[in-house]
Design a protein around this motif. Structure first.
Motif, PDB file in Angstrom:
ATOM      1  N   LYS A   1      -8.122  17.985  -2.798  1.00  0.00           N
ATOM      2  CA  LYS A   1      -7.991  16.710  -2.102  1.00  0.00           C
ATOM      3  C   LYS A   1      -8.764  15.670  -2.897  1.00  0.00           C
ATOM      4  O   LYS A   1      -9.479  16.003  -3.836  1.00  0.00           O
TER       5      LYS A   1
ATOM      6  N   ASN B   1     -14.155  13.170   3.951  1.00  0.00           N
ATOM      7  CA  ASN B   1     -13.125  12.917   4.950  1.00  0.00           C
ATOM      8  C   ASN B   1     -13.216  14.026   5.993  1.00  0.00           C
ATOM      9  O   ASN B   1     -12.372  14.911   6.035  1.00  0.00           O
TER      10      ASN B   1
ATOM     11  N   LEU C   1     -10.246  15.095   7.808  1.00  0.00           N
ATOM     12  CA  LEU C   1      -9.148  15.486   6.920  1.00  0.00           C
ATOM     13  C   LEU C   1      -7.866  14.705   7.215  1.00  0.00           C
ATOM     14  O   LEU C   1      -6.782  15.262   7.276  1.00  0.00           O
ATOM     15  N   VAL C   2      -8.017  13.404   7.389  1.00  0.00           N
ATOM     16  CA  VAL C   2      -6.864  12.520   7.592  1.00  0.00           C
ATOM     17  C   VAL C   2      -6.154  12.386   6.256  1.00  0.00           C
ATOM     18  O   VAL C   2      -6.793  12.249   5.212  1.00  0.00           O
ATOM     19  N   THR C   3      -4.828  12.424   6.266  1.00  0.00           N
ATOM     20  CA  THR C   3      -4.074  12.346   5.020  1.00  0.00           C
ATOM     21  C   THR C   3      -4.357  11.046   4.277  1.00  0.00           C
ATOM     22  O   THR C   3      -4.543   9.994   4.882  1.00  0.00           O
ATOM     23  N   SER C   4      -4.386  11.146   2.961  1.00  0.00           N
ATOM     24  CA  SER C   4      -4.578   9.966   2.117  1.00  0.00           C
ATOM     25  C   SER C   4      -3.246   9.483   1.547  1.00  0.00           C
ATOM     26  O   SER C   4      -3.207   8.522   0.791  1.00  0.00           O
ATOM     27  N   LYS C   5      -2.162  10.119   1.934  1.00  0.00           N
ATOM     28  CA  LYS C   5      -0.842   9.755   1.416  1.00  0.00           C
ATOM     29  C   LYS C   5      -0.366   8.443   2.042  1.00  0.00           C
ATOM     30  O   LYS C   5      -0.695   8.116   3.185  1.00  0.00           O
TER      31      LYS C   5
ATOM     32  N   LYS D   1       2.141   8.107   5.728  1.00  0.00           N
ATOM     33  CA  LYS D   1       1.411   8.913   6.713  1.00  0.00           C
ATOM     34  C   LYS D   1       2.291   9.498   7.810  1.00  0.00           C
ATOM     35  O   LYS D   1       1.966  10.521   8.382  1.00  0.00           O
TER      36      LYS D   1
ATOM     37  N   HIS E   1       3.142  13.010   6.830  1.00  0.00           N
ATOM     38  CA  HIS E   1       2.061  13.934   6.502  1.00  0.00           C
ATOM     39  C   HIS E   1       0.987  13.926   7.581  1.00  0.00           C
ATOM     40  O   HIS E   1       0.922  13.029   8.394  1.00  0.00           O
ATOM     41  N   GLY E   2       0.133  14.960   7.541  1.00  0.00           N
ATOM     42  CA  GLY E   2      -1.027  14.985   8.418  1.00  0.00           C
ATOM     43  C   GLY E   2      -0.808  15.601   9.786  1.00  0.00           C
ATOM     44  O   GLY E   2      -1.657  15.500  10.651  1.00  0.00           O
ATOM     45  N   ARG E   3       0.299  16.247   9.997  1.00  0.00           N
ATOM     46  CA  ARG E   3       0.568  16.873  11.309  1.00  0.00           C
ATOM     47  C   ARG E   3       0.161  18.336  11.360  1.00  0.00           C
ATOM     48  O   ARG E   3       0.029  18.907  12.434  1.00  0.00           O
TER      49      ARG E   3
ATOM     50  N   ASP F   1     -14.850  20.127   4.688  1.00  0.00           N
ATOM     51  CA  ASP F   1     -14.599  19.172   3.609  1.00  0.00           C
ATOM     52  C   ASP F   1     -15.628  19.476   2.528  1.00  0.00           C
ATOM     53  O   ASP F   1     -16.820  19.249   2.716  1.00  0.00           O
TER      54      ASP F   1
END
Length: 90
Positions: A32, A37, A40-44, A47, A50-52, A72
């Motif tokens: 990552k 973070n 761990l929230v997506t950085s993409k 969003k 992602h992140g589910r 993390d």
């Protein structure tokens, strides 16, 4: 316990799975961004795509009497899933 390890260098993921006596331990390490973070929230950028996954895995842990532990570690995160009642899966 049976043990399975997969280390895919191309995706920087490592998966370790151990099973036995109605229990399952699954450990996943993945790369990552080095920013801290803890949620761990997506950085993409996209969003909504992602992140589910973490939320879904947490629900599975609750359903099968287990825990999801997230760490993390700077440039990688670690997810450890322990299910203690996997007889329900069969």
């Amino acid at each position: 316990m049976n043990r399975y390890t997969s280390d895919k260098a191309d995706s920087a993921k490592q998966v370790i799975k151990e099973m036995g006596l109605g229990k399952l331990l699954l450990k996943v390490n993945n790369s990552k961004l080095p920013l801290k973070n803890p949620m761990l929230v997506t950085s993409k950028v996209d969003k909504w795509k992602h992140g589910r996954g973490i939320h879904s895995v947490r629900k599975v842990a609750e359903k099968y009497g287990g825990n999801l532990i997230l760490h993390d570690n700077g440039e990688e995160f670690e997810a450890i899933l322990l299910l203690t009642d996997i007889e329900k899966l069969e």
